[in-house]
Scaffold this motif. Structure first.
Motif, PDB file in Angstrom:
ATOM      1  N   LYS A 144       0.825  -1.204  -0.027  1.00  0.00           N
ATOM      2  CA  LYS A 144      -0.020  -0.083  -0.101  1.00  0.00           C
ATOM      3  C   LYS A 144       0.938   1.322   0.000  1.00  0.00           C
ATOM      4  CE  LYS A 144      -3.266  -2.595   2.711  1.00  0.00           C
ATOM      5  NZ  LYS A 144      -4.227  -2.456   3.914  1.00  0.00           N
ATOM      6  N   VAL A 145       0.707   2.053  -0.970  1.00  0.00           N
ATOM      7  CA  VAL A 145       1.415   3.187  -1.330  1.00  0.00           C
ATOM      8  C   VAL A 145       0.650   4.405  -1.631  1.00  0.00           C
ATOM      9  CG1 VAL A 145       3.461   4.127  -2.644  1.00  0.00           C
ATOM     10  CG2 VAL A 145       3.297   1.838  -2.023  1.00  0.00           C
ATOM     11  N   VAL A 146       0.995   5.611  -0.880  1.00  0.00           N
ATOM     12  CA  VAL A 146       0.538   6.878  -1.100  1.00  0.00           C
ATOM     13  C   VAL A 146       1.501   7.764  -1.575  1.00  0.00           C
ATOM     14  CG1 VAL A 146      -0.525   8.990  -0.235  1.00  0.00           C
ATOM     15  CG2 VAL A 146      -1.134   6.762   0.652  1.00  0.00           C
ATOM     16  N   LEU A 147       1.378   8.229  -3.035  1.00  0.00           N
ATOM     17  CA  LEU A 147       2.187   9.142  -3.583  1.00  0.00           C
ATOM     18  C   LEU A 147       1.711  10.551  -3.444  1.00  0.00           C
ATOM     19  CD1 LEU A 147       2.699   7.314  -6.935  1.00  0.00           C
ATOM     20  CD2 LEU A 147       4.154   7.316  -4.873  1.00  0.00           C
ATOM     21  N   VAL A 148       2.381  11.298  -3.195  1.00  0.00           N
ATOM     22  CA  VAL A 148       1.846  12.982  -2.765  1.00  0.00           C
ATOM     23  C   VAL A 148       2.784  13.640  -3.953  1.00  0.00           C
ATOM     24  CG1 VAL A 148       1.827  14.746  -1.324  1.00  0.00           C
ATOM     25  CG2 VAL A 148       1.677  12.360  -0.572  1.00  0.00           C
ATOM     26  N   PHE A 149       2.042  14.021  -4.868  1.00  0.00           N
ATOM     27  CA  PHE A 149       2.698  14.990  -6.005  1.00  0.00           C
ATOM     28  C   PHE A 149       2.728  16.479  -5.455  1.00  0.00           C
ATOM     29  CE2 PHE A 149       1.325  11.323  -8.062  1.00  0.00           C
ATOM     30  CZ  PHE A 149       2.525  11.028  -9.059  1.00  0.00           C
ATOM     31  N   MET A 150       3.865  17.139  -5.573  1.00  0.00           N
ATOM     32  CA  MET A 150       4.029  18.421  -4.991  1.00  0.00           C
ATOM     33  C   MET A 150       5.328  18.940  -5.460  1.00  0.00           C
ATOM     34  SD  MET A 150       5.541  16.707  -1.383  1.00  0.00           S
ATOM     35  CE  MET A 150       7.160  15.762  -1.659  1.00  0.00           C
ATOM     36  N   PRO A 192       2.645  13.945 -16.304  1.00  0.00           N
ATOM     37  CA  PRO A 192       1.454  13.853 -17.533  1.00  0.00           C
ATOM     38  C   PRO A 192       1.091  12.684 -17.851  1.00  0.00           C
ATOM     39  CG  PRO A 192       3.764  14.931 -17.979  1.00  0.00           C
ATOM     40  CD  PRO A 192       4.182  14.117 -16.690  1.00  0.00           C
ATOM     41  N   LYS A 193       1.463  11.509 -17.846  1.00  0.00           N
ATOM     42  CA  LYS A 193       0.918  10.143 -18.102  1.00  0.00           C
ATOM     43  C   LYS A 193      -0.299   9.995 -17.094  1.00  0.00           C
ATOM     44  CE  LYS A 193       4.069   7.369 -20.094  1.00  0.00           C
ATOM     45  NZ  LYS A 193       3.981   6.116 -20.957  1.00  0.00           N
ATOM     46  N   LEU A 194      -0.352  10.587 -16.006  1.00  0.00           N
ATOM     47  CA  LEU A 194      -1.643  10.289 -14.906  1.00  0.00           C
ATOM     48  C   LEU A 194      -2.374  11.692 -15.166  1.00  0.00           C
ATOM     49  CD1 LEU A 194       0.450   9.229 -11.868  1.00  0.00           C
ATOM     50  CD2 LEU A 194      -0.892   7.903 -13.552  1.00  0.00           C
ATOM     51  N   GLY A 195      -1.975  12.428 -16.025  1.00  0.00           N
ATOM     52  CA  GLY A 195      -3.125  13.668 -16.161  1.00  0.00           C
ATOM     53  C   GLY A 195      -2.841  14.684 -15.046  1.00  0.00           C
ATOM     54  N   ILE A 196      -1.735  14.587 -14.308  1.00  0.00           N
ATOM     55  CA  ILE A 196      -1.768  15.719 -13.353  1.00  0.00           C
ATOM     56  C   ILE A 196      -1.027  16.824 -13.738  1.00  0.00           C
ATOM     57  CG2 ILE A 196      -0.389  15.730 -11.081  1.00  0.00           C
ATOM     58  CD1 ILE A 196      -0.942  12.849 -10.334  1.00  0.00           C
ATOM     59  N   ASN A 197      -1.690  18.125 -13.368  1.00  0.00           N
ATOM     60  CA  ASN A 197      -1.033  19.430 -13.758  1.00  0.00           C
ATOM     61  C   ASN A 197      -1.126  20.168 -12.823  1.00  0.00           C
ATOM     62  OD1 ASN A 197      -3.670  19.674 -13.827  1.00  0.00           O
ATOM     63  ND2 ASN A 197      -3.993  19.987 -16.030  1.00  0.00           N
ATOM     64  N   ARG A 198      -1.559  19.808 -11.727  1.00  0.00           N
ATOM     65  CA  ARG A 198      -1.543  20.800 -10.578  1.00  0.00           C
ATOM     66  C   ARG A 198      -1.018  19.851  -9.044  1.00  0.00           C
ATOM     67  NH1 ARG A 198      -3.455  25.861 -11.558  1.00  0.00           N
ATOM     68  NH2 ARG A 198      -4.661  26.069  -9.600  1.00  0.00           N
ATOM     69  N   VAL A 199      -0.777  20.694  -8.312  1.00  0.00           N
ATOM     70  CA  VAL A 199      -0.184  19.947  -6.951  1.00  0.00           C
ATOM     71  C   VAL A 199      -0.743  20.689  -5.866  1.00  0.00           C
ATOM     72  CG1 VAL A 199       1.994  19.000  -7.961  1.00  0.00           C
ATOM     73  CG2 VAL A 199       1.958  21.259  -6.930  1.00  0.00           C
ATOM     74  N   PRO A 200      -0.905  20.133  -4.784  1.00  0.00           N
ATOM     75  CA  PRO A 200      -0.707  18.821  -4.496  1.00  0.00           C
ATOM     76  C   PRO A 200      -1.850  17.877  -4.856  1.00  0.00           C
ATOM     77  CG  PRO A 200      -1.627  19.949  -2.513  1.00  0.00           C
ATOM     78  CD  PRO A 200      -1.496  20.856  -3.508  1.00  0.00           C
ATOM     79  N   ILE A 201      -1.252  16.663  -5.045  1.00  0.00           N
ATOM     80  CA  ILE A 201      -2.260  15.472  -5.601  1.00  0.00           C
ATOM     81  C   ILE A 201      -1.817  14.331  -4.728  1.00  0.00           C
ATOM     82  CG2 ILE A 201      -3.198  14.145  -7.275  1.00  0.00           C
ATOM     83  CD1 ILE A 201      -4.390  16.488  -7.800  1.00  0.00           C
ATOM     84  N   LYS A 202      -2.665  13.668  -4.217  1.00  0.00           N
ATOM     85  CA  LYS A 202      -2.396  12.318  -3.342  1.00  0.00           C
ATOM     86  C   LYS A 202      -2.882  11.115  -4.355  1.00  0.00           C
ATOM     87  CE  LYS A 202      -4.180  13.281   0.614  1.00  0.00           C
ATOM     88  NZ  LYS A 202      -4.688  14.848   0.714  1.00  0.00           N
ATOM     89  N   LEU A 203      -2.167   9.978  -4.454  1.00  0.00           N
ATOM     90  CA  LEU A 203      -2.701   8.925  -5.444  1.00  0.00           C
ATOM     91  C   LEU A 203      -2.235   7.691  -4.358  1.00  0.00           C
ATOM     92  CD1 LEU A 203      -3.534   7.884  -8.036  1.00  0.00           C
ATOM     93  CD2 LEU A 203      -1.151   7.914  -8.933  1.00  0.00           C
ATOM     94  N   TYR A 204      -3.238   6.923  -4.178  1.00  0.00           N
ATOM     95  CA  TYR A 204      -3.244   5.651  -3.367  1.00  0.00           C
ATOM     96  C   TYR A 204      -3.147   4.321  -4.422  1.00  0.00           C
ATOM     97  CZ  TYR A 204      -4.374   1.562  -0.512  1.00  0.00           C
ATOM     98  OH  TYR A 204      -4.410   0.346   0.000  1.00  0.00           O
ATOM     99  N   LEU A 205      -1.925   3.679  -4.171  1.00  0.00           N
ATOM    100  CA  LEU A 205      -1.704   2.565  -4.912  1.00  0.00           C
ATOM    101  C   LEU A 205      -1.602   1.299  -3.960  1.00  0.00           C
ATOM    102  CD1 LEU A 205       1.474   3.725  -6.620  1.00  0.00           C
ATOM    103  CD2 LEU A 205      -0.717   3.784  -7.531  1.00  0.00           C
TER     104      LEU A 205
END
Length: 181
Positions: free
Chosen positions: A73-79, A139-152
């Motif tokens: 279980k992983v949480v990625l925090v784009f920032m 860009p592959k995930l469509g992330i163009n703003r931060v912060p974004i959290k993504l759970y894997l």
């Protein structure tokens, strides 16, 4: 032109400036909220799919093993380091990330400057930080703003959150989710 007419024109001008400013800033705030919602929706469209290939490096410049993000279980925090909302999110995450030892948190710096040293990254963020080398993953995930959290879960994207958890309701929802995962 009389003094009364001049004052009336000044008053009308001030009202026009005030109304124009209000519309400008209100529209800008609405656009920011819409952009954050769209970024989260883009990430949600990838739910159930495996995380695409990653090109991450540590602050010391070492390549990150792709499998690190694909186990458990992983949480990625784009920032980014210069983002005030990201720092508010980091302050919040510091208080909750230790609630579950089986969930790993990693920061992904996608835009902005690189920190000047590995110790600066360690001091700025409460978890390991990696760089999206060549601006590849966001860009592959469509992330163009931060912060974004993504759970894997085992490398498969399951959930995302757009924007910072600024209000108590958003914080409580994330904590409840974290405790239940």
């Amino acid at each position: 032109m009389s003094k009364q007419v001049k004052w009336a024109l000044v008053a009308v001008g001030l009202i026009v400036i005030f109304c124009g400013s209000f519309v400008y800033f209100y529209t800008r705030a609405q656009k920011r909220a819409q952009d954050q919602a769209e970024a989260a929706a883009d990430a949600r469209s990838a739910f159930g799919k495996p995380l695409p290939e990653v090109h991450l490096v540590t602050p010391a410049g070492e390549k990150v093993d792709d499998q690190l993000l694909r186990k458990g279980k992983v949480v990625l925090v784009f920032m980014t380091p210069e983002c005030d909302a990201c720092h508010m999110e980091m302050d919040f995450l510091k208080t909750v990330m230790n609630k579950r030892s089986d969930v790993s948190f990693y920061g992904i710096i996608t835009f902005g400057r690189k920190v000047s040293s590995p110790t600066e990254a360690e001091g700025a963020f409460p978890f390991k930080v990696f760089y999206d080398d060549g601006f590849y993953l966001a860009p592959k995930l469509g992330i163009n703003r931060v912060p974004i959290k993504l759970y894997l879960e085992d490398g498969v994207m399951r959930r995302s959150w757009g924007g910072a958890s600024m209000n108590d309701e958003a914080k409580n929802k994330f904590v409840q989710w974290l405790e239940s995962v």
